[in-house]
Motif scaffolding. Sequence first.
Motif, PDB file in Angstrom:
ATOM      1  N   ASP A 211     -88.433 -90.389  -0.510  1.00  0.00           N
ATOM      2  CA  ASP A 211     -89.310 -89.135  -0.711  1.00  0.00           C
ATOM      3  C   ASP A 211     -88.492 -87.868  -0.471  1.00  0.00           C
ATOM      4  O   ASP A 211     -88.832 -86.878  -1.373  1.00  0.00           O
ATOM      5  CB  ASP A 211     -90.356 -89.071   0.408  1.00  0.00           C
ATOM      6  N   TYR A 212     -87.730 -87.678   0.359  1.00  0.00           N
ATOM      7  CA  TYR A 212     -87.004 -86.725   0.553  1.00  0.00           C
ATOM      8  C   TYR A 212     -85.830 -86.271  -0.917  1.00  0.00           C
ATOM      9  O   TYR A 212     -86.173 -84.953  -1.191  1.00  0.00           O
ATOM     10  CB  TYR A 212     -85.929 -86.802   1.672  1.00  0.00           C
ATOM     11  N   GLU A 213     -85.645 -87.164  -1.585  1.00  0.00           N
ATOM     12  CA  GLU A 213     -84.908 -86.695  -2.713  1.00  0.00           C
ATOM     13  C   GLU A 213     -85.728 -86.200  -3.762  1.00  0.00           C
ATOM     14  O   GLU A 213     -85.483 -85.406  -4.552  1.00  0.00           O
ATOM     15  CB  GLU A 213     -84.115 -87.888  -3.413  1.00  0.00           C
ATOM     16  N   LEU A 214     -87.023 -87.036  -3.855  1.00  0.00           N
ATOM     17  CA  LEU A 214     -87.959 -86.490  -4.973  1.00  0.00           C
ATOM     18  C   LEU A 214     -88.419 -85.187  -4.469  1.00  0.00           C
ATOM     19  O   LEU A 214     -88.691 -84.319  -5.492  1.00  0.00           O
ATOM     20  CB  LEU A 214     -89.026 -87.405  -4.910  1.00  0.00           C
ATOM     21  N   PHE A 215     -88.767 -84.845  -3.239  1.00  0.00           N
ATOM     22  CA  PHE A 215     -89.143 -83.415  -2.832  1.00  0.00           C
ATOM     23  C   PHE A 215     -88.130 -82.483  -3.507  1.00  0.00           C
ATOM     24  O   PHE A 215     -88.276 -81.528  -3.908  1.00  0.00           O
ATOM     25  CB  PHE A 215     -89.450 -83.163  -1.404  1.00  0.00           C
ATOM     26  N   ASP A 216     -86.992 -82.770  -3.183  1.00  0.00           N
ATOM     27  CA  ASP A 216     -85.944 -81.916  -3.517  1.00  0.00           C
ATOM     28  C   ASP A 216     -85.751 -81.972  -5.171  1.00  0.00           C
ATOM     29  O   ASP A 216     -85.579 -80.626  -5.524  1.00  0.00           O
ATOM     30  CB  ASP A 216     -84.367 -82.520  -3.155  1.00  0.00           C
ATOM     31  N   ALA A 217     -86.154 -82.927  -5.786  1.00  0.00           N
ATOM     32  CA  ALA A 217     -86.006 -82.778  -7.211  1.00  0.00           C
ATOM     33  C   ALA A 217     -87.065 -81.873  -7.826  1.00  0.00           C
ATOM     34  O   ALA A 217     -86.840 -80.949  -8.585  1.00  0.00           O
ATOM     35  CB  ALA A 217     -86.105 -84.249  -7.878  1.00  0.00           C
ATOM     36  N   PHE A 218     -88.137 -82.013  -7.266  1.00  0.00           N
ATOM     37  CA  PHE A 218     -89.268 -81.162  -7.408  1.00  0.00           C
ATOM     38  C   PHE A 218     -88.945 -79.629  -7.263  1.00  0.00           C
ATOM     39  O   PHE A 218     -89.299 -78.763  -8.220  1.00  0.00           O
ATOM     40  CB  PHE A 218     -90.695 -81.687  -6.559  1.00  0.00           C
ATOM     41  N   ARG A 219     -88.385 -79.429  -6.138  1.00  0.00           N
ATOM     42  CA  ARG A 219     -88.106 -77.996  -5.679  1.00  0.00           C
ATOM     43  C   ARG A 219     -87.005 -77.590  -6.860  1.00  0.00           C
ATOM     44  O   ARG A 219     -86.916 -76.290  -7.087  1.00  0.00           O
ATOM     45  CB  ARG A 219     -87.550 -77.954  -4.466  1.00  0.00           C
ATOM     46  N   THR A 220     -85.957 -78.188  -7.281  1.00  0.00           N
ATOM     47  CA  THR A 220     -84.887 -77.900  -8.070  1.00  0.00           C
ATOM     48  C   THR A 220     -85.391 -77.481  -9.300  1.00  0.00           C
ATOM     49  O   THR A 220     -85.152 -76.532  -9.986  1.00  0.00           O
ATOM     50  CB  THR A 220     -83.704 -79.056  -8.087  1.00  0.00           C
TER      51      THR A 220
END
Lengths: 458, 268
Positions: A211-220
């Motif tokens: 989930d953490y990586e996916l949140f980061d992708a959304f924000r990027t």
Amino acid sequence: MPKLIKGVGCPYCGSSCDDIEVLVSDDETKILEVHNACIIGTNLFHHANDATRPKLPRMRQPDGSMKEIPYDEAIDWMAKTMLKAKKPLIYGFGSTNCEGMSAVGRIAEKSGAVLDNCATICHGPSFLAIFDNGYPSCTLGEAKNRADVVVFWGCNPMHAHPRHTSRYSIFPRGYFTQKGQMQRTVLCIDPRETDTAKLADHHLMLDQGHDYELFDAFRTVLRGFEIPETVAGIPREKIKESVEIMKKAKFCMIFFGMGCTHTDGRNHNIDHAISLTRDLNNHTKCSIMAMRGHYNIAGPGQVWSWQFGFPYCIDLSKGSHAHMNPGETSSVDLAMRDEVDCFVNVGTDAGAHFPIQAVQHLKKHPFITIDPNFCMASEIADLHIPVRIAGVDEPGVVYRMDNVPIQFRAVIKGLPGVPSDEELFDRVYERMCELTNTQPIWLAAKEHRKYPHNPVVS
Amino acid sequence: MATVTLKPTKVPELMFEGYSITPDAFAGKTPAQIADLPGHEGKIVMKLGDFFEVTGNAGDTAADTNIVINGDCTRVKYIGARMTAGSVTVNGNTDMYLGGWMKGGKIHVKGNVDSFCGIQMQGGELVVDGDAKNHVGCAYRGDWRGMKGGTIRIKGSAGNDIGTFMLGGTIIIEKDAFIHVSTHAEGGTVIIKGDVEGRVGGQMVKGDMYVLGKIKFMMPGYQKVGTVEKEVDGTKATFDHYIGDLGERHPKSKGEIIYANLYLKAAA
Ligand code: SF4
């Protein structure tokens, strides 16, 4: 003539529905019918009719059997055991009212205990993220009236909060959402195809624990940068499409659950979700909310933050100040590290919810369970003290998952002689004061108390 | 320099909070006075003498006091916490908060340490020969001002949350680390000589990270900008230079946006 009581609160899940109608018998001792509640809520009310409900405390005997004892004896034993322990742990409060949570604070201070609630094994990490990053949240009413994009991240309300989707999040027609479900776009982010995922317009089936990586992708993506071809098993295009939906929303609402708080990273997952919410507010309105599990599990967070400055994992053993640091002062860690020597389980079932090793450690020491019913924790306890059921035969204040306080009412008369959590804790506190030759400190007169003592108010 | 030697005599039933085991508390005291220093076991205030045999002498100030603990302190928390000078050597393991909030001096643990070692550290040197659990050099819950200075060297491996909210100082993990390195950091340097599972530099604003092994799961918010030669803690190598976390806010300096740097050792 049976009586129909309206505007009753359901004391089960975090939706804390307050539109329940209950038909009770003439003498107000039996629940006949329950209207509006989901199947879980309905059963909870009917459960109170069970004739085998315990009416007296039960103490474990040397031969391993349980024997019924009077309340005074149980209160005396509990007070003495907790005073004797070097570091008792009081845990639970998923299912009781705020009055009980407030009263237990006095016992915890008096006995130098660690005070913890079920958040420690559910939304505790959300608190840590909120400490670190703030909480841009709103009420469920706002979600109902405004949200046209709803994101369920790591939660499954169709099973865990059955009426959540119909009362607040997907189906209801609100002020700006008159078309109900037709007007809402639902995103579900979950590694499993849950029933909520089946209901959603878009299901992002991410790799479990990323989930953490996916949140980061959304924000990027939101900041206009490129991301790798797939992140957490989700193709880049799908991520971009989802971000676009959230960006274009009039009001985006993110609900998150245990899938975020209890996978690797825990508080960091929520922390990132909060950052995403903040970023989205540069484009539109966005809000975030924890899907708290029980009808009043937001209560201890409110009550104890006011009393002690911390919502959970509160170590009061110093007597001078409260210390809080989950990882050290959290129930399961304390148990696993053999850091406590007395355990009090209130209104939850540590026997069923804790890792078996943690329970084995706790069982080396006195184990007290305070619960209206028989449960695993009551059956392995040295002392089981029954109390009234908050929201059924005991009224009280509860905090819904969005931290809105609701006054719950009692629909039937309590079992004769059985105290509420608050009364029980007050009596244990008074006994502790007697044993230590100190004067009890009451900040407010308890005019409604049902047992015969006249406390001095300071 | 004067040395005080502590020999563990009894294992605490619960955990013993040895917050008095610092050169600052020992300075200018006789062994009897040191044995009389307090420490909590649950709500009971115990004395150091209940768990340790104290010999030797303390110096006049913290700076000339060395503490040597000969034995296992697996159930003793807060050793060397808040110390400002002098040294602590532990010939064994320790529990949580080793050297937490420390401002100066040196701590050397020959065994393993539990979580929260070097939490909110401001200065000094902390060396652990074995492994560390989680939260090495991290911030206290809710504090956005984490480790500010000093050096932590873990010769073994470490768990999750290394240098969370770090502002300065250096953390070196000589073997592997699990997840969350320099999360939310706004400064400081973290060097990991082994492999990392993932989440390196998530939500990071500023600061440097070096990974000499492999990263299993890269953060999507990091982008490669070039290759550089660097010497890191005695090792010269070619590194792929990444900047990030592109998903996070970043300050501007002299008109340029400052990113966090991740130097990942290039494949041979
Ligand atoms: S959704 Fe929850 S609160 Fe509402 S009736 Fe069902 S169990 Fe009770």
